[in-house]
Design an enzyme around this catalytic site. Structure first.
Site, PDB file in Angstrom:
ATOM      1  N   HIS A   1     100.767 -32.618  28.445  1.00 41.78           N
ATOM      2  CA  HIS A   1     101.255 -32.958  29.942  1.00 41.78           C
ATOM      3  C   HIS A   1     102.709 -33.501  29.925  1.00 41.78           C
ATOM      4  O   HIS A   1     103.150 -34.297  29.268  1.00 41.78           O
ATOM      5  CB  HIS A   1     100.371 -34.628  30.038  1.00 41.78           C
ATOM      6  CG  HIS A   1      99.068 -34.528  30.185  1.00 41.78           C
ATOM      7  ND1 HIS A   1      98.199 -35.607  29.633  1.00 41.78           N
ATOM      8  CD2 HIS A   1      98.105 -33.491  30.319  1.00 41.78           C
ATOM      9  CE1 HIS A   1      96.859 -35.366  29.905  1.00 41.78           C
ATOM     10  NE2 HIS A   1      96.840 -33.879  30.152  1.00 41.78           N
TER      11      HIS A   1
HETATM   12  C1  LIG Z   1      95.532 -27.399  26.957  1.00 43.60           C
HETATM   13  C2  LIG Z   1      95.625 -28.161  28.530  1.00 43.60           C
HETATM   14  C3  LIG Z   1      94.822 -29.056  28.698  1.00 43.60           C
HETATM   15  C4  LIG Z   1      95.122 -29.667  29.879  1.00 43.60           C
HETATM   16  N1  LIG Z   1      94.193 -30.730  30.234  1.00 43.60           N
HETATM   17  C5  LIG Z   1      94.656 -31.174  31.535  1.00 43.60           C
HETATM   18  C6  LIG Z   1      93.447 -31.959  32.189  1.00 43.60           C
HETATM   19  O1  LIG Z   1      92.209 -32.046  31.863  1.00 43.60           O
HETATM   20  N2  LIG Z   1      93.786 -32.447  33.436  1.00 43.60           N
HETATM   21  C7  LIG Z   1      94.965 -32.390  34.004  1.00 43.60           C
HETATM   22  O2  LIG Z   1      95.273 -32.934  35.032  1.00 43.60           O
HETATM   23  N3  LIG Z   1      96.183 -31.583  33.416  1.00 43.60           N
HETATM   24  C8  LIG Z   1      95.838 -31.072  32.226  1.00 43.60           C
HETATM   25  N4  LIG Z   1      96.888 -30.200  31.789  1.00 43.60           N
HETATM   26  C9  LIG Z   1      98.063 -30.297  32.391  1.00 43.60           C
HETATM   27  C10 LIG Z   1      98.068 -29.386  33.648  1.00 43.60           C
HETATM   28  O3  LIG Z   1      97.627 -28.023  33.007  1.00 43.60           O
HETATM   29  C11 LIG Z   1      99.648 -29.193  33.776  1.00 43.60           C
HETATM   30  O4  LIG Z   1     100.100 -30.440  34.478  1.00 43.60           O
HETATM   31  C12 LIG Z   1      99.589 -28.129  35.243  1.00 43.60           C
HETATM   32  O5  LIG Z   1      99.416 -26.850  34.948  1.00 43.60           O
HETATM   33  C13 LIG Z   1     101.160 -28.341  35.518  1.00 43.60           C
HETATM   34  O6  LIG Z   1     101.375 -27.182  36.461  1.00 43.60           O
HETATM   35  P1  LIG Z   1     102.820 -26.604  36.894  1.00 43.60           P
HETATM   36  O7  LIG Z   1     102.578 -26.030  38.320  1.00 43.60           O
HETATM   37  O8  LIG Z   1     103.741 -27.658  36.623  1.00 43.60           O
HETATM   38  O9  LIG Z   1     102.960 -25.496  35.769  1.00 43.60           O
HETATM   39  P2  LIG Z   1     102.395 -24.551  34.832  1.00 43.60           P
HETATM   40  O10 LIG Z   1     100.695 -24.809  34.946  1.00 43.60           O
HETATM   41  O11 LIG Z   1     102.957 -24.629  33.567  1.00 43.60           O
HETATM   42  O12 LIG Z   1     102.682 -23.170  35.362  1.00 43.60           O
HETATM   43  C14 LIG Z   1     103.823 -22.709  35.526  1.00 43.60           C
HETATM   44  C15 LIG Z   1     103.832 -21.028  35.449  1.00 43.60           C
HETATM   45  O13 LIG Z   1     105.098 -20.591  35.862  1.00 43.60           O
HETATM   46  C16 LIG Z   1     105.212 -19.424  34.934  1.00 43.60           C
HETATM   47  N5  LIG Z   1     106.621 -19.194  34.645  1.00 43.60           N
HETATM   48  C17 LIG Z   1     107.554 -20.074  34.040  1.00 43.60           C
HETATM   49  N6  LIG Z   1     108.768 -19.644  33.985  1.00 43.60           N
HETATM   50  C18 LIG Z   1     108.780 -18.622  34.829  1.00 43.60           C
HETATM   51  C19 LIG Z   1     109.738 -17.518  35.431  1.00 43.60           C
HETATM   52  N7  LIG Z   1     110.989 -17.966  35.023  1.00 43.60           N
HETATM   53  N8  LIG Z   1     109.304 -16.324  36.041  1.00 43.60           N
HETATM   54  C20 LIG Z   1     108.030 -16.323  36.291  1.00 43.60           C
HETATM   55  N9  LIG Z   1     107.069 -17.154  36.255  1.00 43.60           N
HETATM   56  C21 LIG Z   1     107.287 -18.077  35.174  1.00 43.60           C
HETATM   57  C22 LIG Z   1     104.590 -19.719  33.745  1.00 43.60           C
HETATM   58  O14 LIG Z   1     104.266 -18.405  32.864  1.00 43.60           O
HETATM   59  C23 LIG Z   1     103.079 -20.532  34.110  1.00 43.60           C
HETATM   60  O15 LIG Z   1     102.113 -19.585  34.408  1.00 43.60           O
HETATM   61  C24 LIG Z   1      96.512 -29.691  30.622  1.00 43.60           C
HETATM   62  C25 LIG Z   1      97.281 -28.573  30.094  1.00 43.60           C
HETATM   63  C26 LIG Z   1      96.998 -27.698  28.895  1.00 43.60           C
HETATM   64  C27 LIG Z   1      98.082 -26.940  28.365  1.00 43.60           C
END
Ligand SMILES: Cc1cc2nc3c(=O)[nH]c(=O)nc-3n(C[C@H](O)[C@H](O)[C@H](O)COP(=O)(O)OP(=O)(O)OC[C@H]3O[C@@H](n4cnc5c(N)ncnc54)[C@H](O)[C@@H]3O)c2cc1C
Length: 465
Positions: free
Chosen positions: A402
């Site tokens: 997280h």
């Molecule tokens: C193993 C695991 C278990 C989890 N379990 C839970 C749960 O049960 N419940 C919950 O609420 N949360 C959980 N989380 C956390 C949740 O998945 C994250 O809080 C959420 O995915 C964050 O979303 P986000 O949009 O901020 O970024 P992310 O999901 O990290 O997505 C960002 C995306 O942007 C892409 N990216 C980054 N930089 C660039 C760039 N320069 N150019 C193009 N693309 C780029 C990345 O490749 C990625 O695919 C878990 C996370 C993990 C890893």
């Protein structure tokens, strides 16, 4: 590809980016989502497998925040981001936490009643529901133990829907909002990493590996590590990444006298909130491979765990304290990520670990293996006294999934964006991901990420109506 133009470019296809992209596309905007990682058809790789780690995680899951102790962390890196690999446990942002963000960061428009419609939409989009069948036995054991101690326990809903055969299927961006985004005319381009964003006249120019694109508006949604990295490398938002929040976990492996993780049993859904939101307790996925890895500090137990893996389960205590940073390193693709836990945080981790052991003993565990070098094995209440009052810095084995708060939103001086995700001083540039959360929310964060992304996207549309 040179000369390509779109109205809105979204960088990153995780829950924050896709929620915004879908809202904008469904309102008739021309949207292109650029995703660094591959597109992996849903169901094509077994969940929680080694193949999933190699394909869908950044650096195959080998990433660390430097500090004493260090914190290992993981990021999803594929179309759908972390939603494709995560546990699916859902929470709204606790009201008390929203109050803290308003007080400490000057966050506007985020009272519980203002966010409620956005949480309701997210819950409907993802199919958030309590587990249809009986929760995993490992989950029931933790719940029974905590209840026996009179502690507050919740069964956490998850994002699940039944498939045509009536089987529950964990939802993700690629199963929910990405098909909707595409149906509304939005596009997602995989294998497209953006390395720099810069302003040219009244447009943004996005540059990357095999990529050059112009957009009127840009939503940076690379997640809490990559978004500040991109903003800083682009010479935008100098405060981005000056801070970082992690919800840091310490794990305990528990052995029971009978099977608690039969093959195919899901992730534990009970969480103990007795000391929440400062300290939480819960369960992790516990495949035989995960159990073996978690027993690295107790090698003597490995032969038994390999022979009878279904008797073992993995649990965690999680704290929301500490403070970190994300800093670009010239010449390196990855940033320098640092995290500092102070004495109180280490004491909270130790307290959480002790509570966890107490609850698991009350839930019938016959032996407990705290995951840090030199930790005692806990076989009964007397052994709880052998656990330290503070996790030892040089021996702790800490982990986080997280990652938040590297570009906090609000009207305060520490904020990187305004209360609705617009980067200060940058017309048409927004952040839309976990970076925006002012502090770690003290609960699983994806629900918060999506609710704020939706609220901010609708605000963007209103301002341009
Ligand atoms: C193993 C695991 C278990 C989890 N379990 C839970 C749960 O049960 N419940 C919950 O609420 N949360 C959980 N989380 C956390 C949740 O998945 C994250 O809080 C959420 O995915 C964050 O979303 P986000 O949009 O901020 O970024 P992310 O999901 O990290 O997505 C960002 C995306 O942007 C892409 N990216 C980054 N930089 C660039 C760039 N320069 N150019 C193009 N693309 C780029 C990345 O490749 C990625 O695919 C878990 C996370 C993990 C890893």
């Amino acid at each position: 590809m040179k000369g390509e133009r779109v109205e809105v470019a979204v960088i990153g296809s995780g829950p924050g980016g896709v929620t915004a992209a879908c809202a904008l596309a469904e309102a008739g905007r021309e949207v292109l989502v650029l995703e660094e990682g591959p597109e992996v058809p849903p169901g094509s790789i077994p969940t929680y497998s080694r193949g999933e780690m190699l394909t869908c995680y950044r650096n195959a899951g080998l990433t660390v925040a430097l500090g004493n102790p260090k914190v290992a962390y993981v990021e999803g890196r594929c179309v759908g981001g972390g939603s494709e690999v995560n546990g699916g446990l859902y929470h709204r942002t606790p009201d008390a936490v929203l109050g803290e963000w308003a007080r400490d960061y000057g966050l506007l428009g985020a009272r519980p009643e203002q966010l409620a419609p956005h949480f309701e939409a997210v819950e409907a989009d993802l199919g958030v529901t309590l587990e249809a069948g009986e929760p995993a036995p490992s989950s029931l054991r933790l719940a029974a133990g905590a209840e026996a101690l009179g502690w507050s326990v919740v069964e956490v809903p998850r994002w699940f829907r039944q498939d045509d055969a009536g089987q529950p299927v964990r939802q993700s961006m690629s199963r929910t909002l990405i098909p909707r985004l595409r149906a509304a005319g939005g596009r997602v381009r995989a294998d497209s990493r953006v390395t720099r964003v810069r302003r040219e006249r009244d447009e943004w120019l996005l540059e990357g590996e095999r990529l050059a694109l112009r957009a009127k508006s840009v939503f940076v949604a690379g997640g809490a590590i990559q978004s500040p990295l991109l903003l800083r490398r682009s010479g935008l938002a100098p405060r981005a990444g000056k801070r970082l929040g992690l919800q840091t976990m310490t794990k305990v492996v528990a052995r029971f006298s009978e099977p608690v993780t039969p093959r195919g049993s899901g992730i534990p859904v009970h969480q103990v909130k007795e000391r929440g939101p400062r300290i939480g307790l819960g369960g992790s996925i516990a495949t035989p491979e995960h159990v073996s890895l978690a027993l690295i500090d107790h090698p003597g137990e490995l032969p038994r765990a390999c022979a009878e893996p279904e008797r073992y389960a993995i649990y965690y205590a999680v704290v929301r304290g500490g403070r970190g940073s994300v800093q670009p390193l010239p010449g390196f693709r990855d940033p320098l990520v640092r995290y500092r836990l102070d004495e109180r945080d280490l004491a909270d981790l130790a307290l959480g670990q002790r509570d966890l052991c107490q609850a698991l003993l009350a839930g019938g565990a016959e032996a407990l293996f705290p995951c840090w070098a030199g930790a005692p094995v806990v076989r009964g209440p007397d052994d709880l006294r052998r656990l330290p009052d503070s996790l030892p810095r040089g021996k702790a084995n800490l982990f986080s999934v997280h990652l938040t708060s590297s570009c906090p939103m609000g009207e305060g001086t520490a904020c990187v964006t305004d209360s609705y995700g617009r980067v200060h001083g940058c017309e048409g540039l927004y952040v839309s991901d976990a970076s925006l959360l002012c502090e770690p929310p003290g609960v699983n964060p994806q629900g918060s990420v999506m609710a704020f992304a939706r609220r901010n996207a609708l605000r963007f549309l209103e301002a341009r109506a």
